[in-house]
Design a protein around this motif. Structure first.
Motif, PDB file in Angstrom:
ATOM      1  N   PRO A  44      11.927  32.096  35.322  1.00 15.81           N
ATOM      2  CA  PRO A  44      12.575  33.155  34.540  1.00 15.81           C
ATOM      3  C   PRO A  44      14.027  33.402  34.957  1.00 15.81           C
ATOM      4  O   PRO A  44      14.879  33.670  34.098  1.00 15.81           O
ATOM      5  CB  PRO A  44      11.701  34.391  34.808  1.00 15.81           C
ATOM      6  N   VAL A  45      14.329  33.304  36.244  1.00 11.80           N
ATOM      7  CA  VAL A  45      15.722  33.456  36.681  1.00 11.80           C
ATOM      8  C   VAL A  45      16.577  32.360  36.055  1.00 11.80           C
ATOM      9  O   VAL A  45      17.665  32.634  35.535  1.00 11.80           O
ATOM     10  CB  VAL A  45      15.831  33.413  38.229  1.00 11.80           C
ATOM     11  N   ALA A  46      16.078  31.130  36.063  1.00 10.18           N
ATOM     12  CA  ALA A  46      16.846  30.010  35.512  1.00 10.18           C
ATOM     13  C   ALA A  46      17.018  30.107  34.004  1.00 10.18           C
ATOM     14  O   ALA A  46      18.050  29.698  33.469  1.00 10.18           O
ATOM     15  CB  ALA A  46      16.168  28.690  35.879  1.00 10.18           C
ATOM     16  N   TRP A  49      18.584  34.528  33.182  1.00 10.35           N
ATOM     17  CA  TRP A  49      19.828  34.995  33.783  1.00 10.35           C
ATOM     18  C   TRP A  49      20.943  33.997  33.498  1.00 10.35           C
ATOM     19  O   TRP A  49      20.697  32.812  33.340  1.00 10.35           O
ATOM     20  CB  TRP A  49      19.677  35.151  35.282  1.00 10.35           C
ATOM     21  N   HIS A  50      22.159  34.516  33.497  1.00 13.69           N
ATOM     22  CA  HIS A  50      23.314  33.649  33.234  1.00 13.69           C
ATOM     23  C   HIS A  50      24.443  34.011  34.194  1.00 13.69           C
ATOM     24  O   HIS A  50      24.515  35.128  34.699  1.00 13.69           O
ATOM     25  CB  HIS A  50      23.786  33.814  31.791  1.00 13.69           C
ATOM     26  N   GLY A  51      25.292  33.067  34.442  1.00 12.98           N
ATOM     27  CA  GLY A  51      26.491  33.341  35.230  1.00 12.98           C
ATOM     28  C   GLY A  51      26.302  33.176  36.722  1.00 12.98           C
ATOM     29  O   GLY A  51      25.328  32.603  37.207  1.00 12.98           O
ATOM     30  N   LEU A  52      27.259  33.718  37.453  1.00 13.26           N
ATOM     31  CA  LEU A  52      27.320  33.568  38.903  1.00 13.26           C
ATOM     32  C   LEU A  52      26.119  34.208  39.604  1.00 13.26           C
ATOM     33  O   LEU A  52      25.557  33.629  40.537  1.00 13.26           O
ATOM     34  CB  LEU A  52      28.633  34.167  39.435  1.00 13.26           C
ATOM     35  N   ALA A  53      25.727  35.394  39.161  1.00 12.10           N
ATOM     36  CA  ALA A  53      24.577  36.066  39.798  1.00 12.10           C
ATOM     37  C   ALA A  53      23.325  35.203  39.690  1.00 12.10           C
ATOM     38  O   ALA A  53      22.567  35.072  40.656  1.00 12.10           O
ATOM     39  CB  ALA A  53      24.337  37.430  39.168  1.00 12.10           C
ATOM     40  N   PRO A 113      12.200  36.377  26.725  1.00 13.79           N
ATOM     41  CA  PRO A 113      11.261  36.628  27.826  1.00 13.79           C
ATOM     42  C   PRO A 113       9.911  35.938  27.605  1.00 13.79           C
ATOM     43  O   PRO A 113       9.287  35.494  28.560  1.00 13.79           O
ATOM     44  CB  PRO A 113      11.097  38.141  27.831  1.00 13.79           C
ATOM     45  N   GLY A 114       9.489  35.847  26.361  1.00 16.44           N
ATOM     46  CA  GLY A 114       8.225  35.166  26.064  1.00 16.44           C
ATOM     47  C   GLY A 114       8.277  33.703  26.451  1.00 16.44           C
ATOM     48  O   GLY A 114       7.342  33.172  27.059  1.00 16.44           O
ATOM     49  N   LEU A 118       6.062  31.761  29.422  1.00 15.92           N
ATOM     50  CA  LEU A 118       5.290  30.538  29.167  1.00 15.92           C
ATOM     51  C   LEU A 118       5.840  29.357  29.964  1.00 15.92           C
ATOM     52  O   LEU A 118       5.079  28.534  30.480  1.00 15.92           O
ATOM     53  CB  LEU A 118       5.287  30.215  27.675  1.00 15.92           C
ATOM     54  N   ALA A 119       7.153  29.285  30.078  1.00 15.32           N
ATOM     55  CA  ALA A 119       7.784  28.205  30.826  1.00 15.32           C
ATOM     56  C   ALA A 119       7.434  28.285  32.307  1.00 15.32           C
ATOM     57  O   ALA A 119       7.194  27.263  32.956  1.00 15.32           O
ATOM     58  CB  ALA A 119       9.299  28.242  30.630  1.00 15.32           C
ATOM     59  N   ALA A 120       7.396  29.499  32.843  1.00 14.63           N
ATOM     60  CA  ALA A 120       7.025  29.672  34.256  1.00 14.63           C
ATOM     61  C   ALA A 120       5.593  29.189  34.489  1.00 14.63           C
ATOM     62  O   ALA A 120       5.319  28.492  35.477  1.00 14.63           O
ATOM     63  CB  ALA A 120       7.172  31.135  34.662  1.00 14.63           C
ATOM     64  N   LEU A 121       4.704  29.532  33.577  1.00 17.42           N
ATOM     65  CA  LEU A 121       3.318  29.069  33.700  1.00 17.42           C
ATOM     66  C   LEU A 121       3.233  27.557  33.541  1.00 17.42           C
ATOM     67  O   LEU A 121       2.479  26.896  34.263  1.00 17.42           O
ATOM     68  CB  LEU A 121       2.436  29.766  32.665  1.00 17.42           C
ATOM     69  N   ALA A 122       4.005  26.995  32.615  1.00 22.77           N
ATOM     70  CA  ALA A 122       4.008  25.542  32.416  1.00 22.77           C
ATOM     71  C   ALA A 122       4.508  24.822  33.660  1.00 22.77           C
ATOM     72  O   ALA A 122       3.974  23.766  34.036  1.00 22.77           O
ATOM     73  CB  ALA A 122       4.871  25.178  31.208  1.00 22.77           C
TER      74      ALA A 122
END
Length: 139
Positions: A44-46, A49-53, A113-114, A118-122
Motif C-alpha cells: 500500500p505504501v508503494a 503514497w507518492h513523492g519523497l515521503a 485503496p481497494g 488486493l495487491a498487498a494480499l496478492a
C-alpha cells in the motif's frame, strides 16, 4: 565390528541427522510469514503514497525488513537440501507479482485503496503458500 553393524550405525546416524534437519528447518516458514506480513504494509505504501515521503518510508521499511530477515536467516544452523532453488523460486514469484502490482497500480489504479488492499494480499499470497508448504514439510 562387521560390515553390517557399521552400515547399520551409519544409517542410524543419517536418520538422526535428517530428523534434526527437519526439526530445525521450521525457521524458513517463520521467515516467509514475516516476509508476507511485510507486504501488507509495503505494497500500500508503494501504490498509494507518492513523492519523497513515500520513497523514504518505503525504502526504510524495506531495508529494515530485508536486513532483519537476512540476519535471521544467516543465524540458522539448518538448511535443507534444495533450499537455494526453493528460495529463489519463492522470491522470484513474489518479485513478479510485486513488479506487476506496482506497474498496474501506477498505470491504472494510482490512488485506489481497494486495489492496494488486493495487491498487498496478492503479493503476500506466494509467500504465505510457501510458508504453509514449508510448515508441512518440516513437521
Amino acid at each position: 565390528m562387521d560390515e553390517v553393524s557399521v552400515a547399520a550405525g551409519t544409517l542410524g546416524r543419517a536418520a538422526e541427522l535428517e530428523k534434526a534437519a527437519r526439526a530445525g528447518s521450521g525457521w524458513y516458514a517463520r521467515y516467509l510469514w514475516v516476509f508476507a506480513a511485510g507486504q501488507l504494509f509495503l505494497v500500500p505504501v508503494a501504490v498509494l503514497w507518492h513523492g519523497l515521503a513515500s520513497a523514504i518510508v518505503f525504502g526504510t521499511a524495506n531495508t529494515l525488513l530485508v536486513t532483519g530477515l537476512s540476519v535471521y536467516a544467516s543465524r540458522q544452523r539448518v538448511v535443507r537440501r534444495g533450499f537455494g532453488v526453493k528460495h529463489g523460486m519463492m522470491v522470484g514469484s513474489w518479485a513478479v507479482v510485486f513488479a506487476l502490482t506496482i506497474l498496474l497500480g501506477n498505470a491504472a489504479f494510482p490512488d485506489s485503496p481497494g486495489f492496494a488492499a488486493l495487491a498487498a494480499l496478492a503479493c503476500a499470497l506466494p509467500l504465505a503458500i510457501g510458508a504453509l508448504l514449508e510448515t508441512r514439510r518440516s513437521s
